[in-house]
Write an enzyme that holds these catalytic residues in place. Structure first.
Site, PDB file in Angstrom:
ATOM      1  CG  HIS A 208      -2.012  -1.048   1.118  1.00  0.00           C
ATOM      2  ND1 HIS A 208      -3.346  -0.762   1.228  1.00  0.00           N
ATOM      3  CD2 HIS A 208      -1.944  -2.388   0.912  1.00  0.00           C
ATOM      4  CE1 HIS A 208      -4.064  -1.875   1.090  1.00  0.00           C
ATOM      5  NE2 HIS A 208      -3.212  -2.874   0.909  1.00  0.00           N
TER       6      HIS A 208
ATOM      7  CG  ASP B 126      -4.818   2.029   2.271  1.00  0.00           C
ATOM      8  OD1 ASP B 126      -5.781   1.289   1.993  1.00  0.00           O
ATOM      9  OD2 ASP B 126      -3.631   1.701   2.112  1.00  0.00           O
TER      10      ASP B 126
END
Length: 404
Positions: free
Chosen positions: A17, A110
């Site tokens: 990520h 995110d």
């Protein structure tokens, strides 16, 4: 662009990520938009400028663990600590920026932390959810969250195939593990489905994919939400080469032996090495690691196997000296045709003979040639997407224009 205008970018602290979101920061910088990358780490330090780019400020905050501890040993505890750290520190950071005149205009967060949308809106910022996985996975999570696809409590509960917009038919083996057996991964199941919980309120949806890769599915997705595909987020030197300093990923939670690997690879013939990696979260059992090691050895091919330090004790020492994603696998083999899928036995275990078979198919024969041709085709399309005037380049321009 307003004076001092910039965005805050906040990835969940795992390598898969951090990498795409930090690369997105570099693309924004190349377009003139500054960013603050919030880096959640066990090594908090004062803010600093990113290497080779003073348009990116890195702001480390603690993940709640001591330096040297293995935060992924207990994933549930890690997630809880990360969320607590963000909730405590992010509002303070936004306040400090406003008081200094360095006003953030948006929070790029995110997608696995959807609650950050409310934090953004409470502070007058736009909320941009960043999806690191392709739409083919997110759409499945969306239907699971909406209840149009029910997750059985055990693997045996799947009696029918799943059908989604613009998808091939999917069996239970083609779905992410936590969608096949809810009782095995309850917290991860909740996180991946709840990332779509407030998608209808999100101001901007950014996704690490490109239009031609998911062309049919994209039409359905864009009919529902304000989507901008901005991928693939890899260093510019591998694609358009417009950012001369962007030669590596730069940010990493791990210490990589890059120089040694490059030297070893340079000693091998082109197209002769198998690359093996299971990411930063997967924990294979010791017997599966051993079986994989034996299978790779018996394949007769050179291989480069990336293993986390915390996993090294699961394989024989001489291997260290020598050497979730079922839905993606389904598309790689049957739709994009750039790989061969390893088939596990009924107990989920992959035998060495199966590894030998798959490596052989990829590295030799007609199927291997077809895979290489298709990989080259997608490489060209990916390069076109991020090159000047490409679909992803235009999407990044559109995002940046929102802050003029």
């Amino acid at each position: 662009m307003r004076e001092g205008s910039h965005v805050i970018v906040l990835p969940f602290p795992v390598q898969g990520h951090l990498t795409p979101m930090s690369q997105f920061c570099k693309r924004l910088a190349s377009k003139g938009l500054k960013s603050t990358l919030v880096l959640i780490s066990d090594k908090p330090s004062p803010p600093y400028k990113a290497e080779n780019d003073d348009s990116i400020t890195v702001f480390p905050i603690s993940n709640g663990f001591q330096d040297g501890a293995d935060p992924l040993h207990d994933l549930d505890d890690y997630i809880d600590r990360v969320h607590t750290s963000i909730k405590n520190r992010l509002p303070e950071l936004i306040q400090e920026m406003n008081l200094s005149g360095n006003y953030p205009r948006a929070l790029v967060y995110d997608s696995t932390m959807p609650w950050l949308l409310d934090v953004a809106h409470d502070h007058g910022l736009r909320g941009a959810a960043f999806f690191t996985q392709p739409w083919l996975v997110s759409v499945i999570y969306y239907h699971a969250h909406k209840g149009s696809f029910s997750v059985p409590s055990t693997k045996d509960g799947h009696s029918t195939l799943a059908s989604f917009p613009a998808f091939p038919m999917l069996s239970a083996n083609d779905l992410p593990s936590y969608l096949c057996e809810s009782s095995s991964y309850p917290k991860i199941l909740r996180i991946v489905t709840e990332q779509l919980s407030n998608i209808d309120r999100v101001d901007i949806l950014l996704c690490n994919t490109f239009d031609t890769l998911e062309e049919k599915l994209l039409k359905w997705v864009k009919s529902l939400w304000p989507v901008l595909n901005i991928g693939p987020t890899v260093p510019s030197m591998y694609l358009d080469k417009r950012m001369s300093e962007d030669k590596s990923y730069g940010f990493s939670f791990f210490t990589a032996k890059s120089a040694e690997c490059i030297e070893w690879l340079d000693s091998k013939q082109p197209n002769s090495v198998v690359y093996v990696s299971f990411g930063s979260l997967v924990n294979l059992k010791e017997d599966q690691m051993m079986e994989l090691a034996e299978g790779l050895t018996q394949s007769g091919c050179f291989f480069l196997w990336v293993v986390r330090e915390t996993e090294m004790d699961k394989i024989p020492k001489h291997y260290a000296e020598e050497m979730d994603q079922p839905t993606n696998a389904k598309f790689m083999e049957d739709v994009w045709k750039v790989g061969v899928r390893v088939k596990a036995e009924a107990d989920g275990f992959v035998r060495r003979d199966e590894i030998v078979r798959c490596v052989g198919e990829v590295m030799e024969g007609e199927k291997g040639k077809e895979i290489r041709r298709n990989a080259e085709k997608w490489k060209v399309l990916a390069r076109e997407a991020v090159s000047e005037g490409g679909s992803s380049d235009k999407s990044i321009d559109e995002f940046v224009s929102m802050f003029y």
